[in-house]
Design an enzyme around this catalytic site. Structure first.
Site, PDB file in Angstrom:
ATOM      1  N   ARG A   1      83.594  98.114  35.842  1.00  0.00           N
ATOM      2  CA  ARG A   1      82.169  98.112  36.155  1.00  0.00           C
ATOM      3  C   ARG A   1      81.709  99.533  36.504  1.00  0.00           C
ATOM      4  O   ARG A   1      82.494 100.347  37.021  1.00  0.00           O
ATOM      5  CB  ARG A   1      81.877  97.128  37.291  1.00  0.00           C
ATOM      6  CG  ARG A   1      82.259  95.702  36.900  1.00  0.00           C
ATOM      7  CD  ARG A   1      81.949  94.682  37.952  1.00  0.00           C
ATOM      8  NE  ARG A   1      80.497  94.481  38.088  1.00  0.00           N
ATOM      9  CZ  ARG A   1      79.963  93.584  38.901  1.00  0.00           C
ATOM     10  NH1 ARG A   1      80.734  92.798  39.642  1.00  0.00           N
ATOM     11  NH2 ARG A   1      78.656  93.458  38.975  1.00  0.00           N
TER      12      ARG A   1
ATOM     13  N   ARG B   1      78.760  89.461  30.129  1.00  0.00           N
ATOM     14  CA  ARG B   1      77.868  88.312  30.246  1.00  0.00           C
ATOM     15  C   ARG B   1      76.913  88.196  29.056  1.00  0.00           C
ATOM     16  O   ARG B   1      76.444  87.105  28.736  1.00  0.00           O
ATOM     17  CB  ARG B   1      77.097  88.382  31.565  1.00  0.00           C
ATOM     18  CG  ARG B   1      76.564  87.055  32.047  1.00  0.00           C
ATOM     19  CD  ARG B   1      76.004  87.157  33.452  1.00  0.00           C
ATOM     20  NE  ARG B   1      77.049  87.131  34.458  1.00  0.00           N
ATOM     21  CZ  ARG B   1      76.844  87.378  35.751  1.00  0.00           C
ATOM     22  NH1 ARG B   1      75.634  87.714  36.168  1.00  0.00           N
ATOM     23  NH2 ARG B   1      77.841  87.339  36.604  1.00  0.00           N
TER      24      ARG B   1
ATOM     25  N   LYS C   1      74.276  85.833  49.605  1.00  0.00           N
ATOM     26  CA  LYS C   1      75.390  86.778  49.517  1.00  0.00           C
ATOM     27  C   LYS C   1      74.907  88.215  49.681  1.00  0.00           C
ATOM     28  O   LYS C   1      75.526  89.009  50.411  1.00  0.00           O
ATOM     29  CB  LYS C   1      76.099  86.591  48.175  1.00  0.00           C
ATOM     30  CG  LYS C   1      77.264  87.523  47.911  1.00  0.00           C
ATOM     31  CD  LYS C   1      78.132  87.006  46.777  1.00  0.00           C
ATOM     32  CE  LYS C   1      77.466  87.150  45.430  1.00  0.00           C
ATOM     33  NZ  LYS C   1      77.815  88.429  44.763  1.00  0.00           N
TER      34      LYS C   1
ATOM     35  N   LYS D   1      78.977  92.847  33.892  1.00  0.00           N
ATOM     36  CA  LYS D   1      79.081  91.921  35.011  1.00  0.00           C
ATOM     37  C   LYS D   1      80.511  91.400  35.118  1.00  0.00           C
ATOM     38  O   LYS D   1      81.458  91.994  34.578  1.00  0.00           O
ATOM     39  CB  LYS D   1      78.069  90.786  34.832  1.00  0.00           C
ATOM     40  CG  LYS D   1      76.616  91.251  34.957  1.00  0.00           C
ATOM     41  CD  LYS D   1      76.310  91.681  36.372  1.00  0.00           C
ATOM     42  CE  LYS D   1      74.862  92.022  36.590  1.00  0.00           C
ATOM     43  NZ  LYS D   1      74.555  92.364  37.998  1.00  0.00           N
TER      44      LYS D   1
ATOM     45  N   GLN E   1      73.106  99.303  43.616  1.00  0.00           N
ATOM     46  CA  GLN E   1      74.132  99.385  44.658  1.00  0.00           C
ATOM     47  C   GLN E   1      74.557 100.823  44.935  1.00  0.00           C
ATOM     48  O   GLN E   1      74.998 101.136  46.046  1.00  0.00           O
ATOM     49  CB  GLN E   1      75.338  98.518  44.273  1.00  0.00           C
ATOM     50  CG  GLN E   1      75.018  97.028  44.299  1.00  0.00           C
ATOM     51  CD  GLN E   1      76.130  96.173  43.727  1.00  0.00           C
ATOM     52  OE1 GLN E   1      77.126  96.681  43.189  1.00  0.00           O
ATOM     53  NE2 GLN E   1      75.992  94.869  43.840  1.00  0.00           N
TER      54      GLN E   1
ATOM     55  N   ASP F   1      71.271  88.282  37.216  1.00  0.00           N
ATOM     56  CA  ASP F   1      72.041  87.109  37.616  1.00  0.00           C
ATOM     57  C   ASP F   1      71.365  85.801  37.229  1.00  0.00           C
ATOM     58  O   ASP F   1      72.001  84.749  37.217  1.00  0.00           O
ATOM     59  CB  ASP F   1      72.304  87.133  39.125  1.00  0.00           C
ATOM     60  CG  ASP F   1      73.387  88.131  39.503  1.00  0.00           C
ATOM     61  OD1 ASP F   1      74.135  88.564  38.603  1.00  0.00           O
ATOM     62  OD2 ASP F   1      73.487  88.476  40.697  1.00  0.00           O
TER      63      ASP F   1
END
Length: 424
Positions: free
Chosen positions: A117, A332, A20, A328, A161, A301
């Site tokens: 987020r 999480r 991904k 997340k 990111q 992750d």
């Protein structure tokens, strides 16, 4: 959808699905080029669909062809855009600076937890360099203006990111730019993936001591064909299943990948699993597992998978630097705690760590709907080593990254019954 999984080992061989993280980057660079790009294998998942749909809004044509995708950049759309990023943080954090770099007036929106987020640091540096956020700086919001080059100072520890999004956008600015990190990157591998992809499309960026020098007025040039990497994040679930029971093999994974979650391989070895590699075929089989202390800052992750392994390993497993898990697809940090306790594991949490006391087998039980693909997969992994059935509500959350997860699970011997969902 609600499913019931009967306990039992997994065994066999699978092909890794396309990564991904790689697919987002390749699709975006292809859309910013001036000639078509063929990308294979065809990437999957709701997050990828979000990026594809946003790129179509920007004027790209994306055609399924020969088990891949042909992307034709038909000239970037000039009208005001509506970009629905759904639940994809990568789509939002990449395309926000890209639209700013292209000078597009665009409205961004998204679903569920996307609005919660982290984004404010990225928004701040965009505002400092010519971008106006109309009405609101919380989703949904509308931007206008053209991104200016110059010096960009922002933290690296919140989201890699942010950096990748600016690295995509700033080569298109009229001025040269520099990105200066105010704190170290927690997941540098993802930025290295971005730089590798940009270089493949002819973009020149110099990296030195936490700074990135980016010449302006650059053009994206398609290499014509792209072969996507296999996805380590999703493969980790099945590789861990091999460590709990019988041998599981995954084909199509590169140990030279910059994907941070390729760390699952040395981590499985550290736990004590038998791990072998032959070319791009990775095999993992059961051995006695021992608890580990793991810093998960760069591999968030993997945390659900590592937590399940820890719950079934001898001794204590500690997952440190876990606070960022709260931002997340679910909280999480709390979700992993709830998942493990629902299955009968012994786990404690403090401000920044999860402490898990291993045992030989878990009890099984009902797993609530966390709306988090990684938690659903981790629950399915745990079912391999439970006394009783595991019932998972909201199982279709896996569509975010791995729509065929349960089909692949069953192909390895998993026993799944679909039930009527109780989710609202």
């Amino acid at each position: 959808m609600q499913i019931l999984i009967k306990p039992g080992p997994l065994q066999g061989e699978l092909n890794a699905i396309p990564a991904k993280a790689d697919a987002h980057r390749q699709l975006i660079c292809a859309a910013l080029s001036h000639t078509p790009t063929f990308i294979s294998p065809a990437p999957v998942g709701n997050d990828i669909e979000a990026t594809k749909n946003c790129l179509r809004q920007l004027g790209a044509t994306i055609i399924e062809q020969n088990k891949g995708l042909l992307l034709k950049p038909q000239g970037l759309a000039s009208d005001s855009l509506l970009l629905n990023c759904q639940e994809s943080g990568a789509t939002l954090r990449f395309l926000l600076p890209i639209c700013a770099g292209l000078g597009k007036t665009a409205t961004f929106c998204g679903n569920k937890r996307l609005a919660t987020r982290p984004l404010k640091e990225l928004i701040s540096v965009l505002q400092e360099h010519g971008i106006v956020f109309e009405q609101s700086v919380a989703l949904p919001f509308r931007i206008r203006g053209r991104l200016l080059g110059g010096k960009y100072c922002l933290p690296g520890h919140i989201s890699s990111q942010y950096i990748s999004g600016l690295l995509f956008a700033l080569p298109m600015a009229d001025q040269d730019s520099e990105i200066h990190l105010l704190s170290p990157l927690q997941a540098p591998g993802y930025v290295q993936m971005t730089l590798k992809t940009l270089a493949c499309f002819g973009i020149k960026i110099t990296q030195k001591e936490g700074n990135y020098s980016i010449p302006g007025r650059q053009k994206y040039h398609s290499p014509g064909k792209i072969l996507l990497e296999g996805d380590w994040s999703n493969a980790a679930v099945f590789l861990a299943a091999g460590a709990l029971a019988k041998t599981v093999c995954i084909k199509g994974l590169s140990t030279n990948s910059y994907q941070p979650d390729s760390a699952i391989l040395p981590l499985l070895k550290a736990f004590g699993a038998n791990v072998t590699q032959q070319n791009d075929l990775i095999s993992v089989s059961r051995n006695k597992l021992y608890g580990q202390e793991i810093d998960i800052a760069a591999t968030a992750d993997l945390a659900p998978v590592l937590a399940v392994l820890g719950a079934l390993a001898q001794g204590r497993t500690v997952l440190n630097n876990a606070a960022r898990l709260r931002y997340k697809e679910s909280d999480r940090f709390s979700s992993i705690y709830a998942l493990l306790t629902s299955l009968g594991a012994i786990v404690r949490k403090n401000q920044d760590s999860l402490l898990i006391e291993g045992q030989n087998i878990l009890q099984g039980g009902m797993i609530q709907n966390f709306a988090d693909h990684r938690l659903v997969m981790a629950a399915a992994l745990a079912a391999c080593a439970c006394r009783k059935e595991v019932t998972i509500d909201g199982a279709m959350a896996v569509k975010k990254s791995y729509p065929a997860f349960f089909e692949d699970y069953c192909s390895l011997g998993g026993n799944i019954t679909c039930m009527e969902s109780i989710a609202p």
